[in-house]
Scaffold this active site. Structure first.
Site, PDB file in Angstrom:
ATOM      1  N   CYS A  70      -5.457   6.009   8.036  1.00 55.43           N
ATOM      2  CA  CYS A  70      -4.059   6.180   8.171  1.00 55.43           C
ATOM      3  C   CYS A  70      -3.686   5.356   9.091  1.00 55.43           C
ATOM      4  O   CYS A  70      -3.684   5.416  10.097  1.00 55.43           O
ATOM      5  CB  CYS A  70      -3.615   7.650   8.079  1.00 55.43           C
ATOM      6  SG  CYS A  70      -1.937   7.523   8.207  1.00 55.43           S
ATOM      7  N   CYS A  73      -1.321   7.518  11.647  1.00 55.92           N
ATOM      8  CA  CYS A  73      -1.859   8.589  12.739  1.00 55.92           C
ATOM      9  C   CYS A  73      -2.063   8.004  13.911  1.00 55.92           C
ATOM     10  O   CYS A  73      -2.153   6.798  14.093  1.00 55.92           O
ATOM     11  CB  CYS A  73      -3.238   9.218  12.241  1.00 55.92           C
ATOM     12  SG  CYS A  73      -3.010  10.288  10.654  1.00 55.92           S
ATOM     13  N   HIS A 133      -0.759  14.373  10.098  1.00 58.07           N
ATOM     14  CA  HIS A 133      -0.959  13.795   8.955  1.00 58.07           C
ATOM     15  C   HIS A 133      -0.828  14.739   7.448  1.00 58.07           C
ATOM     16  O   HIS A 133      -0.129  14.013   6.649  1.00 58.07           O
ATOM     17  CB  HIS A 133      -2.511  13.273   8.473  1.00 58.07           C
ATOM     18  CG  HIS A 133      -2.821  12.282   7.558  1.00 58.07           C
ATOM     19  ND1 HIS A 133      -2.459  10.995   7.276  1.00 58.07           N
ATOM     20  CD2 HIS A 133      -3.247  12.730   6.221  1.00 58.07           C
ATOM     21  CE1 HIS A 133      -2.846  10.647   6.268  1.00 58.07           C
ATOM     22  NE2 HIS A 133      -3.281  11.696   5.625  1.00 58.07           N
ATOM     23  N   ASN A 173      10.521   7.711   0.566  1.00 61.17           N
ATOM     24  CA  ASN A 173      10.116   8.103  -0.737  1.00 61.17           C
ATOM     25  C   ASN A 173       8.719   9.067  -0.364  1.00 61.17           C
ATOM     26  O   ASN A 173       7.914   8.739   0.193  1.00 61.17           O
ATOM     27  CB  ASN A 173       9.412   6.782  -1.285  1.00 61.17           C
ATOM     28  CG  ASN A 173      10.635   5.722  -1.473  1.00 61.17           C
ATOM     29  OD1 ASN A 173      11.493   6.067  -1.920  1.00 61.17           O
ATOM     30  ND2 ASN A 173      10.139   4.380  -1.040  1.00 61.17           N
ATOM     31  N   HIS A 184       0.873   9.785   4.793  1.00 62.31           N
ATOM     32  CA  HIS A 184       1.369  10.432   5.834  1.00 62.31           C
ATOM     33  C   HIS A 184       2.888  10.436   5.882  1.00 62.31           C
ATOM     34  O   HIS A 184       3.668   9.552   5.580  1.00 62.31           O
ATOM     35  CB  HIS A 184       1.115   9.359   6.920  1.00 62.31           C
ATOM     36  CG  HIS A 184       1.189   9.998   8.459  1.00 62.31           C
ATOM     37  ND1 HIS A 184       0.190  10.297   9.237  1.00 62.31           N
ATOM     38  CD2 HIS A 184       2.325  10.324   9.121  1.00 62.31           C
ATOM     39  CE1 HIS A 184       0.441  10.836  10.375  1.00 62.31           C
ATOM     40  NE2 HIS A 184       1.905  10.997  10.431  1.00 62.31           N
ATOM     41  N   HIS A 186       6.405   9.953   6.079  1.00 59.47           N
ATOM     42  CA  HIS A 186       7.403   8.983   6.837  1.00 59.47           C
ATOM     43  C   HIS A 186       8.607   8.439   6.087  1.00 59.47           C
ATOM     44  O   HIS A 186       8.520   8.876   4.769  1.00 59.47           O
ATOM     45  CB  HIS A 186       6.269   7.703   7.091  1.00 59.47           C
ATOM     46  CG  HIS A 186       5.962   7.030   6.045  1.00 59.47           C
ATOM     47  ND1 HIS A 186       5.085   7.275   4.826  1.00 59.47           N
ATOM     48  CD2 HIS A 186       6.448   5.604   5.559  1.00 59.47           C
ATOM     49  CE1 HIS A 186       5.172   6.403   3.975  1.00 59.47           C
ATOM     50  NE2 HIS A 186       5.960   5.490   4.464  1.00 59.47           N
ATOM     51  N   GLN A 188      11.710   5.103   6.126  1.00 65.25           N
ATOM     52  CA  GLN A 188      12.064   3.647   6.531  1.00 65.25           C
ATOM     53  C   GLN A 188      13.177   3.634   6.802  1.00 65.25           C
ATOM     54  O   GLN A 188      14.168   4.314   6.082  1.00 65.25           O
ATOM     55  CB  GLN A 188      11.524   2.822   5.347  1.00 65.25           C
ATOM     56  CG  GLN A 188       9.890   2.873   4.959  1.00 65.25           C
ATOM     57  CD  GLN A 188       9.632   1.859   4.053  1.00 65.25           C
ATOM     58  OE1 GLN A 188       9.633   0.734   4.255  1.00 65.25           O
ATOM     59  NE2 GLN A 188       9.224   2.045   2.993  1.00 65.25           N
TER      60      GLN A 188
END
Length: 368
Positions: A70, A73, A133, A173, A184, A186, A188
């Site tokens: 990942c 992480c 994570h 998303n 993970h 997140h 944007q």
């Protein structure tokens, strides 16, 4: 809630990284300065039939996808990720595979060639919600959700200062089914060098209302939904969440600030605290309304960097293309080709299901 402390650094390849911590004085590893990353091979191409720009970024087909290592992480030698050092609260950094970021931008005004193109300036950033994570934003502590809100607001302010930026959009998303290439948790941030078509249409709607002598169209929609009540999902002192009267997706909620305010950066501390509560509650409802968590998309609409900012009203849209974890609404030719959505869900019944989906809301200052 705990206030956020930002520390900025430069990654070895020249990209920027910003840490948002919930306590001051947290040590961060220094990253040596390095030459700037290679220019982004993205371009904008003009579609004269719709009068909108299309972003061409073929290099993104090679971006990092789901795999055993990942990149979000925290780095732990010998494993080196995008984020140096140990555990972190929230980290924001320049995307390694940005769709935007070259020099220049689209030409101003309407005087352009029929087949015009331009460099895809702007910025693309990744927002990692936590070094954990396995814990999605919906299950993080309220203090962490508030830190995410502060990071969104801070990056909105900083990106709006860039001369090439016209519209800053924070989005997430959640789930590979809706386009997430990493598991993970997140989001944007895209800082566009033009106002994308959907945002332009909403801006023009607000301007038309002003020219007619009417008050903010978004304030009136929020008030009308609260008065109707049947589609309201949750409400706090500063925020209102409702399934829109003309919802397009099987599950769709709009989250409006109850004060007329242009963007996340303009929110007061109280409004940010309130936002952390209701936003987490809203995401939990998408997790529990069906027999398994629904994948979702979330996008924030804010004022343009410089264009008639008084017309804007900050709000989020959280929606899922899934009627259930296994049944998907896929817009077909009549919808995508004509731009005329056909909704097969009742907004009132959807709101009823979402109201019942988070039994813990009463303990967080969120009411239905």
């Amino acid at each position: 809630m705990t206030r956020t402390h930002r520390t900025s650094a430069t990654l070895p390849d020249g990209r920027s990284i910003h840490y948002y911590d919930e306590r001051p004085g947290r040590a961060r590893p220094s990253a040596p300065a390095a030459p700037p990353a290679a220019p982004v091979p993205s371009t904008l191409r003009w579609d004269p039939t719709t009068e909108d720009w299309v972003l061409m970024a073929p290099h993104r087909a090679a971006r990092t996808a789901l795999g055993p290592h990942c990149p979000l992480c925290a780095s732990s030698p010998p494993e080196v990720t995008e984020i140096p050092g140990g555990a972190y609260d929230v980290a924001v950094f320049d995307n390694r595979f940005p769709a935007l970021g070259g020099p220049g931008g689209p030409p101003a005004g309407g005087d352009r060639a029929l087949l015009a193109s331009a460099p895809a300036s702007g910025r693309c950033e990744v927002v990692s919600f936590s070094s954990d994570h396995d814990t999605p934003l919906a299950r993080l502590p309220l203090t962490r959700v508030r830190t995410v809100v502060d990071a969104w607001a801070d990056r909105t302010r900083e990106l709006n200062r860039m001369a090439a930026v016209e519209q800053v959009v924070c989005f997430e998303n959640r789930g590979a089914e809706v386009g997430a290439s990493l598991s993970h948790p997140h989001g944007q941030i895209y800082a566009y060098p033009w106002m994308p078509e959907r945002f332009r249409r909403m801006h023009e709607s607000a301007r038309a209302a002003e020219l007619r002598g009417e008050s903010c169209v978004f304030c009136r929609v929020r008030q009308a939904e609260e008065e109707a009540g049947s589609r309201v999902v949750a409400r706090t002192a500063h925020w209102s969440a409702f399934v829109p009267f003309a919802a397009r997706w099987p599950y769709e909620v709009h989250l409006y600030a109850r004060r007329h305010v242009p963007d996340l950066d303009a929110l007061t501390d109280g409004e940010r605290d309130d936002l952390a509560r209701i936003y987490r509650s809203l995401l939990r409802r998408f997790e529990s309304v069906a027999e398994a968590p629904l994948p979702y998309m979330a996008v924030w609409t804010q004022a343009a960097a410089r264009r008639e900012r008084h017309l804007a009203h900050v709000r989020a849209q959280v929606f899922s293309s899934h009627r259930s974890p296994t049944v998907v609404k896929r817009p077909a030719a009549g919808e995508l080709g004509a731009g005329a959505f056909v909704s097969e869900a009742s907004p009132e019944r959807t709101a009823e299901a979402l109201r019942a989906a988070d039994p813990a809301w009463e303990h967080e200052g969120v009411s239905a």
